[in-house]
Every structure is written in structure tokens, then in C-alpha cells.
Design a protein around this motif. Structure first.
Motif, PDB file in Angstrom:
ATOM      1  N   LYS A 151       0.803  -1.238   0.107  1.00  0.00           N
ATOM      2  CA  LYS A 151      -0.092  -0.096  -0.054  1.00  0.00           C
ATOM      3  C   LYS A 151       0.908   1.072   0.056  1.00  0.00           C
ATOM      4  O   LYS A 151       0.481   2.318  -0.655  1.00  0.00           O
ATOM      5  CB  LYS A 151      -1.015  -0.045   1.211  1.00  0.00           C
ATOM      6  CG  LYS A 151      -1.917   1.221   1.286  1.00  0.00           C
ATOM      7  CD  LYS A 151      -2.929   1.060   2.357  1.00  0.00           C
ATOM      8  CE  LYS A 151      -2.209   1.722   3.581  1.00  0.00           C
ATOM      9  NZ  LYS A 151      -1.952   2.965   3.585  1.00  0.00           N
ATOM     10  N   ILE A 177      -1.288  -5.785  -0.751  1.00  0.00           N
ATOM     11  CA  ILE A 177      -2.420  -4.960  -0.163  1.00  0.00           C
ATOM     12  C   ILE A 177      -3.466  -5.883   0.483  1.00  0.00           C
ATOM     13  O   ILE A 177      -4.054  -6.584  -0.323  1.00  0.00           O
ATOM     14  CB  ILE A 177      -3.087  -3.850  -0.980  1.00  0.00           C
ATOM     15  CG1 ILE A 177      -1.743  -2.832  -1.311  1.00  0.00           C
ATOM     16  CG2 ILE A 177      -3.658  -2.913  -0.259  1.00  0.00           C
ATOM     17  CD1 ILE A 177      -2.147  -1.661  -2.761  1.00  0.00           C
ATOM     18  N   ALA A 185      -8.389  -0.171   0.792  1.00  0.00           N
ATOM     19  CA  ALA A 185      -7.180  -0.798   1.414  1.00  0.00           C
ATOM     20  C   ALA A 185      -7.368  -0.352   3.020  1.00  0.00           C
ATOM     21  O   ALA A 185      -7.725   0.511   3.331  1.00  0.00           O
ATOM     22  CB  ALA A 185      -6.059   0.096   0.603  1.00  0.00           C
TER      23      ALA A 185
END
Length: 281
Positions: A151, A177, A185
Motif C-alpha cells: 500500500k 495490499i 485498502a
């Protein structure tokens, strides 16, 4: 799970592990833990004898003092999350003087320019702060393997470069992620979203999936226009969207067959700044 609050006792623990030839997996955090963090430790558990976490809110990587002040500090809850996960053997919660024994000043690194792209463009010195604290932790934890989520893909590339520059014998692993069921996310910032904002934020992941469908079918200017149109009509503020070379992190305006690309997006949902990205192809 053991908890260490100072460098001296933690060093004794690490020395004991090294004397017994244990492999150490490590993932540093700034706390406010969630399942995204636990996914790092789950991978580390499979590849190491011992898994170590750290929690340290690093002052030198915040350009805005208000952001540092607002950052959630949930140490007791974090310890319970790590302990109940069964993935982690020890957590290190250093004091500021354990990380900055000579005063709270960042080292300066030459990361080859990747520190000036995207998140670094408007935050001068940010990745010097990241590099300083991670290098200090690496030297104290002495891991064989270290794990970072994709991420924060730019940060992952910075850490890879840091290990090369420092000559540290540590293998860096990027972990994909971890997303909520709706695609959002996982992030410590998500706890600041209202239920409606959390649901509305799913448009970020849906947009990235669309971008992946448009990849190599449309030109990059056409893709960017479509993304801008999506966010101009939904009440969220698009800070930036770009497609970059995964190696150099430089924004590109056309595709080449021999390169790997990733789409990066930053969106403000109310007062919360959310980042996400996706490998294209």
C-alpha cells in the motif's frame, strides 16, 4: 509474546536469539494496528523462527505537526492485537532516545531521486525521516527478513534502496495490499471515516480496477481524464492520480512493452487522506 520498552533489555533478547542462530522476521509499525499489519506478520511467521514487531510514532516523518498530533496512539490495544494474533513473538516499543540518541534529527540519504516523486514531492525530508528510523530499528532488531506492505509502495522502494546504501544483510519482502471486503485498502486512517464515508471510499478501488482494464487499451491522458471525471462528480477531492514506472517511480505519459507500471492515487474523503495503488497488467 514479550514486550520490550527500552533498548537495553531488547538488545539482550536479540543477542540471545542470534547466539541460538534463530532467523528473525520483522515489520516496523507506527501502531493503530489492523489486519493489514497482521498480514505482514502472517507471512513472516511462515518464513522465520522468530517474528518481531515494533511500534514507534516517528516525529521526523511528519511535515505537519497537526498530523503528528492527530496520529492515533493505541498502544494497549495494539499489544492485545499482536498477542492474540499468535504471529508475533515480541514487540519493541522504543523510547525517542533509543532511536535518536543524539537528538531528534534525520539523517540525509540519496535515494536516487525516488524520494522526490509522489509522496515526497510535497513533503521534503519525509523519506529521510523514514530512512532514519527504519535504519535505526534494523540495526537494533538485526532481522534476516523485513516485511512492508505494498500500500505504501514508494516507502517499500525506499526501504529496498536503504538496505543497499547501508550495506545491511536484510532481505526486504513486499506484501500485497490487504483490503476490506469492499475493496478499501486497510489503513490506520480508516478508523477516522464515518460509516458513509467508508462505503463511499470503495470508489477508489473500483477506479483502480477500471484503470487496469483500460491499461494499454486507452492512452494515459485518456485514462487520467476518466479518473478525474469520476472524482469530479462524487464530492471527494482527488489530490493526484498518476501512472508510474515501478522501478523509477517517475510518472509516464505512454506505455512501453518492456516496463512494469503501477497506478497511484490519493483522495481526500472529508478530512481523511487515503492512498492506494495497483500494479497494472
Amino acid at each position: 509474546m514479550q514486550v520490550f520498552y527500552d533498548r537495553a533489555s531488547f538488545s539482550q533478547y536479540i543477542n540471545h536469539l542470534k547466539e541460538n542462530h534463530k532467523t528473525i522476521g520483522f515489520a516496523p509499525t507506527m501502531g493503530a494496528l489492523h489486519n493489514g499489519h497482521l498480514s505482514l506478520y502472517q507471512v513472516a511467521r511462515q518464513q522465520n523462527n522468530i517474528v518481531i514487531s515494533s511500534i514507534f510514532v516517528n516525529p521526523t516523518q511528519f511535515n505537519n505537526p497537526e498530523d503528528l498530533e492527530k496520529y492515533p496512539r493505541t498502544i494497549d490495544a495494539d499489544i492485545k492485537i499482536l498477542d492474540s494474533s499468535t504471529f508475533v513473538d515480541a514487540v519493541y516499543i522504543p523510547r525517542v532516545e533509543d532511536i535518536y540518541p543524539n537528538g531528534m534529527v534525520s539523517k540525509h540519504y540519496n535515494f536516487g531521486g525516488i524520494e522526490n516523486e509522489m509522496e515526497g514531492a510535497a513533503r521534503p525530508g519525509h523519506f529521510d525521516g523514514v530512512g532514519t528510523v527504519v535504519e535505526a530499528l534494523f540495526l537494533q532488531v538485526r532481522p534476516d527478513n523485513a516485511y512492508f506492505g505494498e500500500k505504501d509502495f514508494q516507502q517499500l522502494k525506499i526501504i529496498e534502496k536503504l538496505v543497499m546504501l547501508s550495506g545491511l544483510d536484510i532481505k526486504i519482502h513486499g506484501v500485497k495490499i490487504h483490503r476490506q471486503d469492499n475493496g478499501l485498502a486497510m489503513s490506520s486512517r480508516n478508523m477516522r471515516l464515518s460509516a458513509d464515508e467508508r462505503e463511499a471510499s470503495t470508489i477508489i478501488y473500483k477506479t483502480l480496477k477500471n484503470v487496469n482494464d483500460w491499461f494499454r487499451v486507452l492512452s494515459i491522458p485518456e485514462i487520467k481524464k476518466r479518473v478525474e471525471d469520476i472524482f469530479s462528480n462524487n464530492g471527494m477531492q482527488l489530490e493526484y492520480f498518476l501512472i508510474a514506472d515501478e522501478d523509477t517511480l517517475k510518472e509516464v505519459n505512454f506505455f512501453s512493452e518492456d516496463k512494469n507500471y503501477r497506478a497511484f492515487i490519493v483522495v481526500h474523503v472529508g478530512s481523511v487522506r487515503l492512498i492506494d495503488n495497483m500494479h497494472l497488467g
